[in-house]
Design an enzyme around this catalytic site. Structure first.
Site, PDB file in Angstrom:
ATOM      1  N   MET A  45      18.107  15.544  42.349  1.00  0.00           N
ATOM      2  CA  MET A  45      16.974  16.455  42.510  1.00  0.00           C
ATOM      3  C   MET A  45      16.252  16.600  41.162  1.00  0.00           C
ATOM      4  O   MET A  45      15.495  17.534  40.945  1.00  0.00           O
ATOM      5  CB  MET A  45      17.438  17.823  43.018  1.00  0.00           C
ATOM      6  CG  MET A  45      18.075  17.732  44.414  1.00  0.00           C
ATOM      7  SD  MET A  45      17.966  19.225  45.377  1.00  0.00           S
ATOM      8  CE  MET A  45      18.880  20.364  44.353  1.00  0.00           C
ATOM      9  N   HIS A  49      20.493  15.488  33.557  1.00  0.00           N
ATOM     10  CA  HIS A  49      21.368  15.802  32.433  1.00  0.00           C
ATOM     11  C   HIS A  49      22.418  14.691  32.344  1.00  0.00           C
ATOM     12  O   HIS A  49      22.387  13.730  33.149  1.00  0.00           O
ATOM     13  CB  HIS A  49      22.010  17.187  32.613  1.00  0.00           C
ATOM     14  CG  HIS A  49      22.664  17.386  33.950  1.00  0.00           C
ATOM     15  ND1 HIS A  49      23.782  16.694  34.332  1.00  0.00           N
ATOM     16  CD2 HIS A  49      22.318  18.168  35.004  1.00  0.00           C
ATOM     17  CE1 HIS A  49      24.127  17.057  35.553  1.00  0.00           C
ATOM     18  NE2 HIS A  49      23.249  17.947  35.996  1.00  0.00           N
ATOM     19  N   GLY A  51      25.333  14.417  33.315  1.00  0.00           N
ATOM     20  CA  GLY A  51      26.056  14.139  34.558  1.00  0.00           C
ATOM     21  C   GLY A  51      25.329  13.075  35.369  1.00  0.00           C
ATOM     22  O   GLY A  51      25.928  12.080  35.808  1.00  0.00           O
ATOM     23  N   HIS A  52      24.010  13.275  35.548  1.00  0.00           N
ATOM     24  CA  HIS A  52      23.220  12.271  36.275  1.00  0.00           C
ATOM     25  C   HIS A  52      23.254  10.927  35.544  1.00  0.00           C
ATOM     26  O   HIS A  52      23.354   9.864  36.158  1.00  0.00           O
ATOM     27  CB  HIS A  52      21.755  12.702  36.366  1.00  0.00           C
ATOM     28  CG  HIS A  52      21.508  13.974  37.106  1.00  0.00           C
ATOM     29  ND1 HIS A  52      21.066  15.113  36.493  1.00  0.00           N
ATOM     30  CD2 HIS A  52      21.642  14.275  38.416  1.00  0.00           C
ATOM     31  CE1 HIS A  52      20.918  16.071  37.385  1.00  0.00           C
ATOM     32  NE2 HIS A  52      21.278  15.589  38.565  1.00  0.00           N
ATOM     33  N   GLY A 166      28.569  13.155  41.814  1.00  0.00           N
ATOM     34  CA  GLY A 166      29.392  13.793  40.788  1.00  0.00           C
ATOM     35  C   GLY A 166      30.456  14.696  41.394  1.00  0.00           C
ATOM     36  O   GLY A 166      30.214  15.391  42.389  1.00  0.00           O
ATOM     37  N   SER A 204      24.775  21.102  34.536  1.00  0.00           N
ATOM     38  CA  SER A 204      24.053  21.412  35.769  1.00  0.00           C
ATOM     39  C   SER A 204      22.596  21.656  35.408  1.00  0.00           C
ATOM     40  O   SER A 204      22.311  22.237  34.348  1.00  0.00           O
ATOM     41  CB  SER A 204      24.637  22.683  36.407  1.00  0.00           C
ATOM     42  OG  SER A 204      23.738  23.226  37.356  1.00  0.00           O
TER      43      SER A 204
HETATM   44  O1  PAF Z   1      23.474  16.849  44.401  1.00  0.00           O
HETATM   45  C1  PAF Z   1      22.229  16.877  44.522  1.00  0.00           C
HETATM   46  O2  PAF Z   1      21.476  16.825  43.552  1.00  0.00           O
HETATM   47  C2  PAF Z   1      21.634  16.996  45.909  1.00  0.00           C
HETATM   48  O3  PAF Z   1      22.394  17.808  46.722  1.00  0.00           O
HETATM   49  C3  PAF Z   1      21.364  15.650  46.568  1.00  0.00           C
HETATM   50  C4  PAF Z   1      22.653  14.882  46.816  1.00  0.00           C
HETATM   51  C5  PAF Z   1      20.445  14.805  45.686  1.00  0.00           C
HETATM   52  C6  PAF Z   1      20.682  15.846  47.919  1.00  0.00           C
HETATM   53  O4  PAF Z   1      19.469  16.508  47.793  1.00  0.00           O
END
Ligand code: PAF
Length: 296
Positions: A45, A49, A51-52, A166, A204
Site C-alpha cells: 500500500m 520502508h 520491510g517492503h 511480511g 510499519s
Molecule cells: O499488507 C498490505 O500492505 C496490504 O494488506 C496488502 C497485502 C497490500 C493488500 O492491500
C-alpha cells in the site's frame, strides 16, 4: 512495451516502469510469461520502508521479473480508520522500488480495481478471520475480506509465480495462505521476517503517525514479545503472556489484545506443543494502531 528493456541490462542500471491500467499490465506480463520467465509479486500500500524493501530484494533474488503493486485498498479500511490520512508518497516509492529491484510498479486508480457496480467479495470464513484483528469488536472480519478480495484480484492480474509478504502481518499471511489453498491459486507464498528498527520497533508505514513520546512507548511491543519468547520455554505460555503484559504496563501501554494462538490455524493454545505458536499483540499508541508478533 518491450519488457526485456526493463530486465536487461542488469537491473541496477534500469528504470522502473509505472503502469496504471490492468490491460497494459497484462500485455506486458504476457510476453514475460511467454518467454517462460518467472514473476515475483510484492503487493504494497506504498509509503515503503525497509520491510517492503526486504520483500522486493527477496523477489529480485528469486524471480526474473519483479512486480510491485502500489494501491491503498479502501475495502480493507473500516469506518473511522485511517484511509484518508494513510501516508502516501508515490514518487519516493517509485525511486525506492527501483533501487530495491522492481521492474514494474502497478499503481491503479481505485476505479480500475473497483469499477462501478463491483459486487464480489473473496472471504475466508471462520476463526482465521474472526479472531485477533478480525474480532468484530476490533477491525472485524470485513478487514480481511477487503484484503483477500484485493489480493485475489492482484493475483489474477499479475499471475505471479511467487508472492512475497511480511511476517509482521502474521494473520494476513495465514488468511492469504488459506485463500490460496482453498481457491487453487497457482502461486507460492513467501514470507519474510519482520524488519525492525535498531530499538526493536517493527517497521510499519503507520509508524509515521507516532510523536516522540508514542514512538518511545511503541518500543514496548517488541520488548513484550521478547519477554514472552524468553519466558515461554521454561515457564509456559500463561507466564509468558504475564511477562509480556508486565513490559507493556511499565510503558503505560494497554494492549487491544495480547494472545497466544496456533500460528497456522489461529486457534487458541494453552501450552507450547509440537506446532509453532504465534504470540500476537495490538495496541493503540498515540495516533497509531500498531501490531507485532513472534512465533515460538
Ligand atoms: O499488507 C498490505 O500492505 C496490504 O494488506 C496488502 C497485502 C497490500 C493488500 O492491500
Amino acid at each position: 512495451m518491450n519488457l526485456a528493456e526493463l530486465v536487461d541490462p542488469p537491473h541496477a542500471q534500469g528504470d522502473v516502469k509505472l503502469i496504471r491500467a490492468r490491460d497494459e499490465l497484462r500485455a506486458a506480463l504476457a510476453s514475460v510469461r511467454g518467454e517462460g520467465r518467472s514473476i515475483g509479486l510484492v503487493p504494497t500500500m506504498g509509503y515503503l520502508h525497509e520491510g517492503h524493501l526486504s520483500l522486493l530484494r527477496a523477489a529480485r533474488a528469486e524471480c526474473e521479473v519483479v512486480v510491485m503493486t502500489l494501491f491503498v485498498n479502501p475495502t480493507q479500511f473500516g469506518p473511522g480508520e485511517d484511509l484518508d490520512r494513510y501516508p502516501r508518497d508515490e514518487e519516493r516509492d517509485l525511486r525506492l522500488a527501483r533501487e530495491a529491484g522492481a521492474d514494474l510498479v502497478y499503481a491503479p486508480p481505485a476505479e480500475e480495481v473497483y469499477p462501478e457496480g463491483f459486487s464480489t467479495k473473496v472471504e475466508v470464513a471462520g476463526e482465521l478471520t474472526g479472531v485477533l484483528d478480525g474480532d468484530p469488536a476490533r477491525r472485524g472480519p470485513g478487514h480481511f475480506g477487503g484484503v483477500t478480495t484485493v489480493v485475489a484480484k492482484l493475483f489474477n492480474s499479475v499471475q505471479p509465480d511467487v508472492a512475497f509478504f511480511g511476517q509482521k502481518d502474521a494473520q494476513q499471511v495465514a488468511v492469504i495462505r488459506r485463500m490460496v489453498r482453498d481457491l487453487d491459486f497457482p502461486v507460492r507464498i513467501a514470507v519474510l521476517p519482520t524488519v525492525r528498527e535498531a530499538d526493536g520497533l517493527a517497521m510499519s508505514s503507520r509508524n509515521a503517525y507516532l510523536d516522540p513520546r508514542a514512538r518511545q512507548q511503541a518500543t514496548s511491543l517488541s520488548r513484550a514479545l521478547r519477554a514472552a519468547e524468553e519466558t515461554a520455554p521454561t515457564a509456559g505460555l500463561a507466564a509468558a503472556l504475564d511477562a509480556a503484559r508486565a513490559e507493556l504496563r511499565v510503558a503505560g501501554v494497554e494492549p487491544e489484545y495480547l494472545e497466544a494462538r496456533d500460528a497456522e490455524e489461529l486457534s487458541e493454545v494453552a501450552e507450547l506443543g509440537d506446532r509453532p505458536v504465534l504470540i500476537a499483540v495490538a495496541a493503540q499508541i498515540g495516533g497509531a494502531r500498531l501490531i507485532d508478533n513472534v512465533v515460538i
